[in-house]
Design a protein around this motif. Structure first.
Motif, PDB file in Angstrom:
ATOM      1  N   VAL A 168     -29.242 -25.809 -11.037  1.00  0.00           N
ATOM      2  CA  VAL A 168     -28.552 -27.083 -11.204  1.00  0.00           C
ATOM      3  C   VAL A 168     -27.878 -27.515  -9.902  1.00  0.00           C
ATOM      4  CG1 VAL A 168     -26.415 -26.000 -12.055  1.00  0.00           C
ATOM      5  CG2 VAL A 168     -26.923 -28.380 -12.648  1.00  0.00           C
ATOM      6  N   ASP A 169     -27.368 -26.534  -9.147  1.00  0.00           N
ATOM      7  CA  ASP A 169     -26.749 -26.840  -7.854  1.00  0.00           C
ATOM      8  C   ASP A 169     -27.798 -27.308  -6.853  1.00  0.00           C
ATOM      9  OD1 ASP A 169     -24.247 -26.081  -8.791  1.00  0.00           O
ATOM     10  OD2 ASP A 169     -24.458 -24.019  -8.098  1.00  0.00           O
ATOM     11  N   LYS A 170     -28.926 -26.595  -6.820  1.00  0.00           N
ATOM     12  CA  LYS A 170     -29.993 -26.934  -5.889  1.00  0.00           C
ATOM     13  C   LYS A 170     -30.500 -28.360  -6.151  1.00  0.00           C
ATOM     14  CE  LYS A 170     -32.685 -23.584  -4.875  1.00  0.00           C
ATOM     15  NZ  LYS A 170     -33.732 -22.534  -4.878  1.00  0.00           N
ATOM     16  N   GLU A 171     -30.685 -28.682  -7.430  1.00  0.00           N
ATOM     17  CA  GLU A 171     -31.188 -30.016  -7.785  1.00  0.00           C
ATOM     18  C   GLU A 171     -30.198 -31.104  -7.389  1.00  0.00           C
ATOM     19  OE1 GLU A 171     -32.057 -29.837 -11.931  1.00  0.00           O
ATOM     20  OE2 GLU A 171     -33.844 -28.579 -11.665  1.00  0.00           O
ATOM     21  N   LYS A 172     -28.913 -30.826  -7.565  1.00  0.00           N
ATOM     22  CA  LYS A 172     -27.886 -31.815  -7.207  1.00  0.00           C
ATOM     23  C   LYS A 172     -27.917 -32.098  -5.708  1.00  0.00           C
ATOM     24  CE  LYS A 172     -24.150 -34.319  -8.072  1.00  0.00           C
ATOM     25  NZ  LYS A 172     -22.873 -33.716  -8.515  1.00  0.00           N
ATOM     26  N   LEU A 173     -28.040 -31.046  -4.901  1.00  0.00           N
ATOM     27  CA  LEU A 173     -28.061 -31.216  -3.455  1.00  0.00           C
ATOM     28  C   LEU A 173     -29.349 -31.879  -2.985  1.00  0.00           C
ATOM     29  CD1 LEU A 173     -26.508 -27.807  -2.405  1.00  0.00           C
ATOM     30  CD2 LEU A 173     -25.395 -30.038  -2.390  1.00  0.00           C
ATOM     31  N   GLN A 174     -30.480 -31.513  -3.596  1.00  0.00           N
ATOM     32  CA  GLN A 174     -31.745 -32.164  -3.258  1.00  0.00           C
ATOM     33  C   GLN A 174     -31.634 -33.667  -3.475  1.00  0.00           C
ATOM     34  OE1 GLN A 174     -34.533 -30.190  -5.804  1.00  0.00           O
ATOM     35  NE2 GLN A 174     -34.948 -28.530  -4.373  1.00  0.00           N
ATOM     36  N   GLU A 175     -31.026 -34.059  -4.595  1.00  0.00           N
ATOM     37  CA  GLU A 175     -30.889 -35.479  -4.916  1.00  0.00           C
ATOM     38  C   GLU A 175     -30.000 -36.184  -3.900  1.00  0.00           C
ATOM     39  OE1 GLU A 175     -31.821 -38.897  -6.658  1.00  0.00           O
ATOM     40  OE2 GLU A 175     -32.677 -36.945  -7.198  1.00  0.00           O
TER      41      GLU A 175
END
Length: 295
Positions: A168-175
């Protein structure tokens, strides 16, 4: 600051990309190890361009990456470029090559590859436009500095030692990185509407001001009170510059350089920041925004 126009290079053939990048590499100041990384990226680019089964989108990005590397090499050799800016262009050349290796790594999940491809595609539009005829030296510094920050964030999300542990953290930063790269591309696009360019500028301004945010400054004050090592302060600042406040700052807190400081902060229940630090220890850091003390 005007958007780029009239100077972006025309699409190149694979042979032209190969010849120009290899010539630029040979005369660059990159180390042997860095040149090897760039050569490997170039080989990947050429492999995609010469692959009959590659999609048009894959070929477009590969061509953009090859052209972007070439343009960054050219800018690094421009006599009018300062030593500081030459170093930035060299970092971009190597960084793009490292990112290319990650996004074409079969061990990286496809959804993550897609996210990285989107960011890289936008960054390479910026790089190939850096030779636009109407760009002043100040414009080049502006766009290349932003490209370096976004690329640094992209690489940090990918590196085993700095990538977030929770999906969930990785996806937030990717976005977040996708938004920043897209805003930079829009701001530099002469065909974008003024409304879109204004919105893009607002996104970039907010990101640029991230380390000036009063809440960020209060967090830094708290970290210093807890006697955080300089490595922790540096990583929190770097991540904030790359991914903004609070997302980048919380990412920085999750770094091992801050582990002891975060534990100490969580244990100090007399502090308003204790709950935030405890949350970063126990939960995905992107879920901890609500634990930031209110004014």
């Amino acid at each position: 600051m005007p958007p780029a126009e009239g100077g972006a290079p025309a699409p190149q053939t694979p042979d032209e990309i190969k010849t120009q990048v290899e010539a630029g590499l040979a005369s660059s100041n990159l180390s042997a190890a860095e040149k090897a990384k760039v050569q490997k990226s170039l080989d990947t680019v050429l492999g995609i361009l010469n692959d009959e089964n590659a999609s048009d989108a894959e070929k477009d990005l590969a061509r953009a990456i090859g052209t972007g590397i070439n343009e960054a090499l050219k800018l690094g050799k421009d006599p009018a470029t300062s030593a500081e800016d030459k170093a930035r262009y060299d970092k971009l050349v190597v960084g793009i090559s490292e990112a290319m290796a990650k996004v074409t790594d079969p061990n990286v999940p496809v959804d993550q590859q897609d996210a990285y491809f989107e960011v890289l595609a936008d960054l390479n539009v910026i790089l190939t436009n850096l030779t636009a005829s109407n760009l002043s030296p100040a414009d080049k510094v502006f766009y290349s500095t932003w490209a370096e920050l976004i690329l640094g964030g992209l690489l940090a999300v990918q590196q085993p030692t700095t990538t977030p542990k929770e999906e969930v953290d990785k996806e937030k930063l990717q976005e977040k990185l996708k938004q920043n790269a897209a805003a930079l591309k829009t701001y530099q696009n002469p065909n974008a509407s003024q409304a879109d360019r204004d919105a893009a500028k607002k996104t970039l301004d907010e990101q640029a001001d991230a380390t000036s945010d009063p809440r960020y400054q209060e967090l830094v004050t708290e970290l210093k009170r807890l006697k955080a090592p300089q490595s922790c302060l540096d990583v929190v600042q770097n991540r904030t510059q790359q991914a903004g406040w609070p997302d980048g700052s919380l990412w920085g807190l999750s770094d091992k350089a801050c582990a002891n400081t975060v534990r100490a902060g969580a244990q100090d229940t007399s502090s308003d920041w204790s709950a935030l630090f405890q949350c970063v220890i126990d939960n995905p850091f992107s879920t901890c925004v609500s634990r930031i003390p209110e004014d």
